[in-house]
Design an enzyme around this catalytic site. Structure first.
Site, short mmCIF file in Angstrom:
data_model
loop_
_atom_site.label_atom_id
_atom_site.label_comp_id
_atom_site.label_asym_id
_atom_site.label_seq_id
_atom_site.Cartn_x
_atom_site.Cartn_y
_atom_site.Cartn_z
N GLY A 30 30.46 70.64 13.88
CA GLY A 30 29.04 69.77 13.25
C GLY A 30 28.18 71.02 12.63
N ASN B 299 28.41 71.54 9.45
CA ASN B 299 28.03 70.85 8.18
C ASN B 299 26.83 69.68 8.44
OD1 ASN B 299 29.41 71.90 5.59
ND2 ASN B 299 30.93 71.90 7.06
N ARG C 282 47.45 52.55 14.80
CA ARG C 282 46.66 53.20 13.78
C ARG C 282 45.97 52.25 13.02
NH1 ARG C 282 44.95 58.34 13.95
NH2 ARG C 282 43.82 58.58 11.94
N ASN D 56 33.67 64.37 0.51
CA ASN D 56 34.25 65.21 1.48
C ASN D 56 33.99 66.57 1.14
OD1 ASN D 56 36.10 65.84 3.73
ND2 ASN D 56 37.56 66.44 2.03
N HIS E 94 35.79 70.19 1.64
CA HIS E 94 36.90 71.05 1.77
C HIS E 94 36.82 72.48 1.76
CE1 HIS E 94 41.25 71.12 2.58
NE2 HIS E 94 41.23 71.98 1.63
N GLU F 281 42.34 57.50 -2.52
CA GLU F 281 43.38 57.01 -1.53
C GLU F 281 44.21 58.38 -1.19
OE1 GLU F 281 43.45 55.88 -4.88
OE2 GLU F 281 41.79 54.41 -4.04
N GLY F 282 44.12 59.29 -1.93
CA GLY F 282 44.67 60.73 -1.78
C GLY F 282 44.22 61.35 -0.69
N ASP G 66 42.61 64.77 -0.32
CA ASP G 66 41.65 66.06 -1.34
C ASP G 66 41.91 65.75 -2.67
OD1 ASP G 66 41.00 66.90 1.50
OD2 ASP G 66 42.60 68.20 1.50
C1 GRF Z 1 34.63 72.79 7.66
O1 GRF Z 1 35.17 73.95 7.26
C2 GRF Z 1 35.02 71.60 6.79
O2 GRF Z 1 34.93 72.15 5.59
C3 GRF Z 1 36.43 71.38 7.11
O3 GRF Z 1 36.13 71.50 8.60
C4 GRF Z 1 35.19 72.27 8.98
C5 GRF Z 1 34.12 71.53 9.95
O4 GRF Z 1 33.22 72.38 10.16
N1 GRF Z 1 36.91 70.02 6.53
P1 GRF Z 1 32.04 71.82 10.88
O5 GRF Z 1 32.56 70.56 12.13
O6 GRF Z 1 30.99 71.05 9.89
O7 GRF Z 1 31.24 72.89 11.62
#
Ligand code: GRF
Length: 209
Positions: free
Chosen positions: A12, A14, A66, A108, A110, A148-149, A151
């Site tokens: 967490g 981010n 699912r 998102n 990435h 839908e893809g 990334d």
């Molecule tokens: C980050 O590197 C994000 O880009 C990726 O997973 C990681 C998550 O880190 N998708 P955090 O949970 O935000 O610390």
């Protein structure tokens, strides 16, 4: 006021960057209305609770299959009615019905320069392991709209980060977070909250600050 739901699976950091940016005024016009995790052990849930934000855990293990999970997740989002869904390290593939219901309103982060090191199997530390294996000298992070893809949605912003000779996946992951992720994601949210960024006809339209 942009009402956002942040989806998480792990540390967490981010999420923390978003909460800190809201508190410091780097992100304006924005309220984090809920945090959703698929993982009951996610530290991100504690970060949300410490901040007084409703934190919900919805684990696929609690559902028969699912399809039932996807339905429950989509229903939960419809109930919360966010203006924007932010995937901040969320390791669940977003159900098509949810993408359709929130078209142009899911983003998102990435940890690579898409289209490198992304797609099925590229998540968490694996992304950085693959980058080091390939020997790239520059990597980075990407914020994109979700379709839908995997990334594959329209790219909002990218930031390059140098790879150094002695990097381990963990060291590189931390540098990408510090120099790219924790800057790009709050920046994109602030841009959307303040009308500088939107998806129009499948293309990103951005007004420079
Ligand atoms: C980050 O590197 C994000 O880009 C990726 O997973 C990681 C998550 O880190 N998708 P955090 O949970 O935000 O610390």
């Amino acid at each position: 006021m942009l009402r956002i739901v942040v989806c998480v699976s792990g540390g967490g950091t981010n999420l923390q960057a978003i909460l800190d940016a809201v508190d410091s005024g780097k992100i304006t016009n924005t309220e984090v209305i809920a945090v959703i995790s698929n993982n009951p052990g996610a530290k991100a849930l504690t970060r949300a609770e410490n901040h007084g934000i409703p934190a919900v855990c919805m684990s696929p293990k609690e559902y028969g299959d699912r399809e039932a999970y996807n339905q429950a997740l989509t229903d939960k989002m419809k109930e919360l009615q966010p203006d924007l869904i932010v995937l901040a390290g969320f390791l669940v593939k977003i159900p098509e019905a949810m993408v359709a219901a929130f078209s142009g309103r899911i983003i998102n982060i990435h940890p690579s320069l898409i289209p490198s090191f992304c797609g099925v199997g590229y998540y968490g530390l694996k992304v950085h392991e693959k980058a080091l294996e390939r020997g790239v000298k520059v990597t980075g992070a990407t914020v994109h709209f979700v379709n839908e893809g995997m990334d594959e949605g329209p790219i909002i912003a990218q930031k390059a980060v140098e790879v150094l000779d002695d990097d381990t996946p963990e060291i590189l992951q931390r540098r990408v977070m510090e120099q790219a992720e924790w800057i790009l994601l709050p920046g994109a949210i602030d841009d959307i909250a303040n009308g500088r960024l939107e998806l129009v006809g499948g293309k990103v339209r951005k007004i420079q600050r």
